[in-house]
Design an enzyme around this catalytic site. Structure first.
Site, PDB file in Angstrom:
ATOM      1  N   ASP A 204       0.818  -1.212   0.000  1.00  0.00           N
ATOM      2  CA  ASP A 204       0.000   0.000   0.000  1.00  0.00           C
ATOM      3  C   ASP A 204       0.858   1.272   0.000  1.00  0.00           C
ATOM      4  OD1 ASP A 204      -2.807   1.141   0.749  1.00  0.00           O
ATOM      5  OD2 ASP A 204      -1.473   2.044   2.246  1.00  0.00           O
ATOM      6  N   GLU A 269       1.346  -0.452  -4.996  1.00  0.00           N
ATOM      7  CA  GLU A 269       0.298   0.513  -5.315  1.00  0.00           C
ATOM      8  C   GLU A 269       0.949   1.818  -5.737  1.00  0.00           C
ATOM      9  OE1 GLU A 269      -3.610   2.744  -3.490  1.00  0.00           O
ATOM     10  OE2 GLU A 269      -1.716   2.803  -2.429  1.00  0.00           O
TER      11      GLU A 269
HETATM   12  O1  TEU Z   1      -4.420   4.401  -0.984  1.00  0.00           O
HETATM   13  C1  TEU Z   1      -3.363   5.274  -1.239  1.00  0.00           C
HETATM   14  C2  TEU Z   1      -3.740   6.285  -2.202  1.00  0.00           C
HETATM   15  O2  TEU Z   1      -2.921   6.721  -2.982  1.00  0.00           O
HETATM   16  C3  TEU Z   1      -5.151   6.732  -2.124  1.00  0.00           C
HETATM   17  O3  TEU Z   1      -5.195   7.763  -1.219  1.00  0.00           O
HETATM   18  C4  TEU Z   1      -5.763   7.152  -3.369  1.00  0.00           C
HETATM   19  O4  TEU Z   1      -5.018   8.175  -3.967  1.00  0.00           O
HETATM   20  C5  TEU Z   1      -7.144   7.667  -3.094  1.00  0.00           C
HETATM   21  O5  TEU Z   1      -7.801   6.844  -2.165  1.00  0.00           O
HETATM   22  C6  TEU Z   1      -7.923   7.695  -4.359  1.00  0.00           C
HETATM   23  O6  TEU Z   1      -9.250   7.976  -4.064  1.00  0.00           O
HETATM   24  C7  TEU Z   1      -4.202   3.368  -0.096  1.00  0.00           C
HETATM   25  C8  TEU Z   1      -5.447   2.536   0.098  1.00  0.00           C
HETATM   26  O7  TEU Z   1      -5.805   1.948  -1.110  1.00  0.00           O
HETATM   27  C9  TEU Z   1      -6.525   3.383   0.691  1.00  0.00           C
HETATM   28  O8  TEU Z   1      -7.724   2.682   0.835  1.00  0.00           O
HETATM   29  C10 TEU Z   1      -6.036   3.859   2.044  1.00  0.00           C
HETATM   30  O9  TEU Z   1      -6.971   4.757   2.601  1.00  0.00           O
HETATM   31  C11 TEU Z   1      -4.689   4.547   1.933  1.00  0.00           C
HETATM   32  O10 TEU Z   1      -3.751   3.824   1.163  1.00  0.00           O
HETATM   33  C12 TEU Z   1      -4.061   4.680   3.301  1.00  0.00           C
HETATM   34  O11 TEU Z   1      -3.569   3.457   3.718  1.00  0.00           O
END
Ligand code: TEU
Length: 547
Positions: A204, A269
């Protein structure tokens, strides 16, 4: 014989809160997922997917629904126990389903024992596990870095007179990856799960694990229209608060661990960003450890539906890759993004599905997209996502794409016998697994057909990609080639009937409406209805089935 990752047909993302509840508390859990394994693979009417990825189910106060972990090596009681997880893993493996878990390296929960210690005093041994800094002389935060969710990324700690950094919620303090002890702790977490037998990890928000050590201000984004939302994330160019100089080194160390085990992977990610060119970004991540790790490709999520748009981004991306080394991971939806069918339209979503399953590598399918699930409508009293609660009404919240899986037409859609944590989306009385299993023309049938093709023929995972024909605003065609085998994917992305001519006639392998025949003439002429797409095997270069 178990499949290798390179043969996996697709990766299916499960948001555990929303997949299946087994204990009537309205929240999905691991035993629920165990009960649904036959849906995923191994029965005549299964979806037929080879791998699953679970969003976090670890111990957590749930400020960000599990992306705030307070024990990296245990399961939240809402979801079950470590024993339940081991059983899930065994039962999935019996069906030759690979299991990937989420790994949240950038931040922990503010209730993690490390943080409780870290914030207790400036000389605590764990102080440097997190990113602490003195205020400016006027007491304001150390620099202008912003939280993804808006506002300063720094939170004041009265007791010790310093700020700590949180790229996400204040309940998600950033770990200090520049501290070797933190890196070792996180490497031990990776080993723990790999030793337990998981097949992969989805890492993540990795862009943030390395930051500018001088903590310089991020420059203003000239393209941003400052106004009442001056502290919005988009107002700055995040050149110092992420993509720090050690990012790829830290990832390399982590993935070296993955590489020491047999056939395990890590998916990073990463969203396209304004710091580097897309090319540098992708190749940076692919360069880490290409045999065992790769970034998601999320570009298709942001780009408007259309033949030119998809052709351009896919062809450019394929052109960057070394096919013998790099695995593309195309992804058109996830738990942070509006539902595919709501974003692009119901008919268009079928075209995207066929395109995605026609492309190389490891495609990712978000749970429910295989039945065409749409965004849920969330009443103000039902909002759960902290992002929405922070600024209600802006539509930034992620609840709509996290509503419970729709299994049947019962009151809670077969997800639970109790009221679920989020409402069931509208249309579930028809848009559900039970109904679609009986419909030869459903989304589910389409996904089953496409996954079966990727099971039968490795050309889908491994064949070369080439665009075919002239760039066209309406029709996007690409071909795939593996040795003597040759297929064509023809996608009408317009609302009008279209004709297209392929070099030869052939055999229809799949179509967006499985019950409709898309005819191909001996000379290769194909007629497509509005938003119709099909995959053809070339008559002269037939496919060899995997034995
Ligand atoms: O998301 C990281 C991230 O880049 C997101 O903030 C994204 O840009 C945004 O949600 C788009 O709408 C990850 C996870 O997928 C997310 O669910 C978490 O909230 C976040 O990390 C924190 O761990």
């Amino acid at each position: 014989m178990h499949k290798q990752w390179s043969d996996v047909n697709a990766l299916y993302q499960i948001y555990p809160r929303s997949f299946q509840d087994s204990n009537a508390d309205g929240v999905g859990d691991l035993r629920g997922a165990i009960a649904r394994l036959p849906y995923l693979k191994g029965e005549p009417d299964s979806l037929g997917v080879d791998a699953i990825w679970f969003s976090p189910f670890f111990t957590s106060p749930m400020a960000d629904f599990g992306y705030d972990v307070s024990d990296y090596c245990n399961i939240h009681p809402l979801f079950g126990t470590l024993e339940d997880f081991k059983e899930l893993l065994d039962k999935a493996h019996e069906r030759d389903i690979k299991v990937m878990i989420d790994f949240v390296p950038n931040h922990s929960s503010n209730e993690h024992p490390w943080f409780l210690e870290s914030k207790s005093s400036k000389d605590n041994l764990k102080r440097d596990y997190y990113v602490w800094a003195d205020p400016k002389p006027d007491g304001s935060p150390p620099n202008n870095w912003l939280s993804i969710f808006g506002g300063s990324a720094w939170e004041w700690n009265e007791q010790t007179g310093q700020y700590y950094l949180h790229t996400f919620l204040k309940e998600q303090p950033d770990l200090n990856w520049d501290n070797p002890a933190v890196r070792q702790e996180m490497q031990a977490v990776v080993r723990f799960w790999l030793d337990l037998g998981v097949d992969g990890l989805r890492a993540d928000a990795v862009r943030w694990i390395s930051k500018d050590v001088h903590r310089r201000d991020d420059p203003r984004n000239p393209a941003f229209n400052a106004g009442p939302q001056a502290d919005e994330f988009g107002s700055l160019l995040h050149v110092h608060s992420r993509f720090g100089p050690n990012l790829f080194k830290y990832l390399r160390d982590l993935t070296d661990i993955v590489a020491a085990y047999d056939d395990r992977i890590m998916i990073f990610e990463d969203y396209p960003d304004d710091i580097f060119t897309t090319r540098d970004q992708y190749l940076g991540f692919y360069g880490v450890n290409p045999k065992v790790s790769m970034p998601f490709n999320f570009e298709g999520i942001g780009i408007p539906f259309g033949a030119e748009n998809y052709r351009r981004f896919i062809t450019e991306f394929q052109g960057m890759l070394n096919p013998s080394e790099h695995t593309p991971v195309y992804c058109f939806g996830n738990h942070d993004q509006q539902r595919l069918a709501s974003r692009v339209g119901e008919e268009q979503a079928r075209v995207v599905a066929l395109m995605q399953m026609g492309l190389p590598g490891l495609p990712v399918v978000y749970y429910g997209d295989e039945i065409g699930m749409k965004n849920g409508l969330i009443k103000p009293s039902e909002i759960q996502d902290p992002v929405e609660l922070r600024k209600p009404g802006l539509g930034q919240g992620r609840d709509p794409e996290r509503t419970p899986m729709q299994w049947d037409d019962s009151v809670f859609a077969g997800f639970s016998t109790a009221r679920p944590w989020l409402p069931i989306a509208h249309g579930a009385e028809k848009r559900n697994v039970a109904h679609e299993s009986k419909d030869n023309d459903s989304y589910l049938t389409l996904y089953q057909d496409l996954l079966q093709l990727r099971t039968d023929y490795t050309i889908f995972q491994k064949g070369d990609y080439e665009t075919f024909g002239e760039a066209d605003a309406n029709v996007y065609v690409f071909s795939r080639r593996l040795g003597e085998e040759h297929i064509f994917v023809v996608l009408n992305m317009s609302g009008k009937r279209r004709k297209f001519t392929l070099p030869h006639g052939g055999r229809l392998l799949a179509a967006t409406h499985p019950s409709r025949i898309v005819a191909i003439a001996k000379d290769g002429k194909v007629k497509l209805r509005p938003y119709e797409a099909a995959i053809f095997e070339c008559a002269k270069h037939p496919l060899r089935e995997v034995l």
